[in-house]
Motif scaffolding. Sequence first.
Motif, PDB file in Angstrom:
ATOM      1  N   ARG A   5      10.687  14.184  -3.045  1.00  0.00           N
ATOM      2  CA  ARG A   5      10.993  13.635  -1.717  1.00  0.00           C
ATOM      3  C   ARG A   5       9.773  12.967  -1.109  1.00  0.00           C
ATOM      4  N   THR A   6       8.625  13.623  -1.177  1.00  0.00           N
ATOM      5  CA  THR A   6       7.420  13.012  -0.599  1.00  0.00           C
ATOM      6  C   THR A   6       7.024  11.765  -1.383  1.00  0.00           C
ATOM      7  N   ASN A   7       7.282  11.756  -2.691  1.00  0.00           N
ATOM      8  CA  ASN A   7       6.997  10.545  -3.480  1.00  0.00           C
ATOM      9  C   ASN A   7       7.877   9.383  -3.037  1.00  0.00           C
ATOM     10  N   ARG A   8       9.154   9.642  -2.822  1.00  0.00           N
ATOM     11  CA  ARG A   8      10.074   8.582  -2.370  1.00  0.00           C
ATOM     12  C   ARG A   8       9.660   8.068  -0.998  1.00  0.00           C
ATOM     13  N   ILE A   9       9.333   8.981  -0.101  1.00  0.00           N
ATOM     14  CA  ILE A   9       8.913   8.570   1.241  1.00  0.00           C
ATOM     15  C   ILE A   9       7.621   7.773   1.148  1.00  0.00           C
ATOM     16  N   GLY A  10       6.699   8.204   0.288  1.00  0.00           N
ATOM     17  CA  GLY A  10       5.447   7.476   0.098  1.00  0.00           C
ATOM     18  C   GLY A  10       5.677   6.056  -0.398  1.00  0.00           C
ATOM     19  N   GLU A  11       6.619   5.883  -1.321  1.00  0.00           N
ATOM     20  CA  GLU A  11       6.925   4.540  -1.828  1.00  0.00           C
ATOM     21  C   GLU A  11       7.522   3.663  -0.723  1.00  0.00           C
ATOM     22  N   GLU A  12       8.391   4.229   0.094  1.00  0.00           N
ATOM     23  CA  GLU A  12       8.966   3.461   1.204  1.00  0.00           C
ATOM     24  C   GLU A  12       7.885   3.058   2.210  1.00  0.00           C
ATOM     25  N   ILE A  13       6.984   3.984   2.505  1.00  0.00           N
ATOM     26  CA  ILE A  13       5.888   3.676   3.433  1.00  0.00           C
ATOM     27  C   ILE A  13       4.987   2.598   2.833  1.00  0.00           C
ATOM     28  N   LYS A  14       4.746   2.669   1.534  1.00  0.00           N
ATOM     29  CA  LYS A  14       3.917   1.666   0.847  1.00  0.00           C
ATOM     30  C   LYS A  14       4.521   0.270   1.008  1.00  0.00           C
ATOM     31  N   LYS A  15       5.821   0.146   0.772  1.00  0.00           N
ATOM     32  CA  LYS A  15       6.505  -1.149   0.927  1.00  0.00           C
ATOM     33  C   LYS A  15       6.406  -1.641   2.366  1.00  0.00           C
ATOM     34  N   LEU A  16       6.662  -0.738   3.296  1.00  0.00           N
ATOM     35  CA  LEU A  16       6.664  -1.112   4.712  1.00  0.00           C
ATOM     36  C   LEU A  16       5.277  -1.535   5.177  1.00  0.00           C
ATOM     37  N   LYS A  26      -1.801  -9.126  13.174  1.00  0.00           N
ATOM     38  CA  LYS A  26      -2.510 -10.377  13.412  1.00  0.00           C
ATOM     39  C   LYS A  26      -3.995 -10.159  13.714  1.00  0.00           C
ATOM     40  N   ASP A  27      -4.502  -8.966  13.474  1.00  0.00           N
ATOM     41  CA  ASP A  27      -5.903  -8.643  13.745  1.00  0.00           C
ATOM     42  C   ASP A  27      -6.804  -9.450  12.809  1.00  0.00           C
ATOM     43  N   PRO A  28      -7.751 -10.221  13.351  1.00  0.00           N
ATOM     44  CA  PRO A  28      -8.616 -11.037  12.493  1.00  0.00           C
ATOM     45  C   PRO A  28      -9.544 -10.205  11.599  1.00  0.00           C
ATOM     46  N   ARG A  29      -9.712  -8.927  11.922  1.00  0.00           N
ATOM     47  CA  ARG A  29     -10.566  -8.075  11.087  1.00  0.00           C
ATOM     48  C   ARG A  29      -9.913  -7.729   9.761  1.00  0.00           C
ATOM     49  N   ILE A  30      -8.592  -7.798   9.710  1.00  0.00           N
ATOM     50  CA  ILE A  30      -7.863  -7.422   8.499  1.00  0.00           C
ATOM     51  C   ILE A  30      -7.853  -8.599   7.536  1.00  0.00           C
ATOM     52  N   SER A  31      -8.433  -8.374   6.364  1.00  0.00           N
ATOM     53  CA  SER A  31      -8.543  -9.418   5.349  1.00  0.00           C
ATOM     54  C   SER A  31      -7.168  -9.806   4.805  1.00  0.00           C
ATOM     55  N   ASN A  32      -7.041 -11.086   4.436  1.00  0.00           N
ATOM     56  CA  ASN A  32      -5.802 -11.559   3.818  1.00  0.00           C
ATOM     57  C   ASN A  32      -5.625 -10.993   2.416  1.00  0.00           C
ATOM     58  N   LEU A  33      -6.733 -10.572   1.811  1.00  0.00           N
ATOM     59  CA  LEU A  33      -6.702 -10.065   0.444  1.00  0.00           C
ATOM     60  C   LEU A  33      -6.679  -8.539   0.429  1.00  0.00           C
ATOM     61  N   THR A  34      -5.783  -7.977   1.235  1.00  0.00           N
ATOM     62  CA  THR A  34      -5.631  -6.529   1.348  1.00  0.00           C
ATOM     63  C   THR A  34      -4.330  -6.115   0.689  1.00  0.00           C
ATOM     64  N   SER A  35      -4.392  -5.070  -0.121  1.00  0.00           N
ATOM     65  CA  SER A  35      -3.162  -4.567  -0.731  1.00  0.00           C
ATOM     66  C   SER A  35      -3.114  -3.053  -0.624  1.00  0.00           C
ATOM     67  N   VAL A  36      -1.911  -2.538  -0.512  1.00  0.00           N
ATOM     68  CA  VAL A  36      -1.698  -1.100  -0.458  1.00  0.00           C
ATOM     69  C   VAL A  36      -1.562  -0.618  -1.897  1.00  0.00           C
ATOM     70  N   VAL A  37      -2.466   0.257  -2.308  1.00  0.00           N
ATOM     71  CA  VAL A  37      -2.487   0.735  -3.685  1.00  0.00           C
ATOM     72  C   VAL A  37      -1.597   1.958  -3.854  1.00  0.00           C
ATOM     73  N   PHE A  93      -5.753   5.545   7.013  1.00  0.00           N
ATOM     74  CA  PHE A  93      -6.138   4.498   6.062  1.00  0.00           C
ATOM     75  C   PHE A  93      -7.442   4.869   5.379  1.00  0.00           C
ATOM     76  N   LYS A  94      -7.425   4.757   4.050  1.00  0.00           N
ATOM     77  CA  LYS A  94      -8.614   5.059   3.249  1.00  0.00           C
ATOM     78  C   LYS A  94      -8.824   3.942   2.236  1.00  0.00           C
ATOM     79  N   MET A  95     -10.089   3.677   1.939  1.00  0.00           N
ATOM     80  CA  MET A  95     -10.416   2.649   0.967  1.00  0.00           C
ATOM     81  C   MET A  95     -10.219   3.206  -0.441  1.00  0.00           C
ATOM     82  N   ASP A  96      -9.512   2.469  -1.270  1.00  0.00           N
ATOM     83  CA  ASP A  96      -9.313   2.857  -2.661  1.00  0.00           C
ATOM     84  C   ASP A  96     -10.336   2.100  -3.506  1.00  0.00           C
ATOM     85  N   THR A  97     -11.153   2.841  -4.218  1.00  0.00           N
ATOM     86  CA  THR A  97     -12.212   2.206  -5.010  1.00  0.00           C
ATOM     87  C   THR A  97     -11.910   2.255  -6.503  1.00  0.00           C
ATOM     88  N   SER A  98     -10.702   2.599  -6.884  1.00  0.00           N
ATOM     89  CA  SER A  98     -10.387   2.732  -8.307  1.00  0.00           C
ATOM     90  C   SER A  98     -10.499   1.396  -9.038  1.00  0.00           C
TER      91      SER A  98
END
Length: 126
Positions: A5-16, A26-37, A93-98
Amino acid sequence: MAYPRTNRIGEEIKKLVSHLIRNELKDPRISNLTSVVDVDVTRDLRYANIFISVYGTQEEKESTIDGLTKAAGFVRKEIGKSLKLRYTPEPIFKMDTSIEKGLYISSLINKVNAKETRNENDDNTN
């Protein structure tokens, strides 16, 4: 231990959240090259650790995390609208360095392979 259940919810949150970063924030601090891992939702559904990857300098990565942290309230509200849950998880929000670690390890492997190839070539010429 992973819970379906938490995995499914996590995937939905990832998409959203991916959609929100691309189209809504629209925050200018947020890079256009940002992805949710990845999104890791706690078992009690109180928190969602959202791991993001930003292609850019360290300064761009830090400013993107700052911008996303400031937008956490908006993100939580949108998660609540989209997912019908008793509790809406608090986004963290946490930075993923993988990806960087993978590139570093790949470069080390390439260096070792190149060194072995040079040593073999040197042995063959002697």
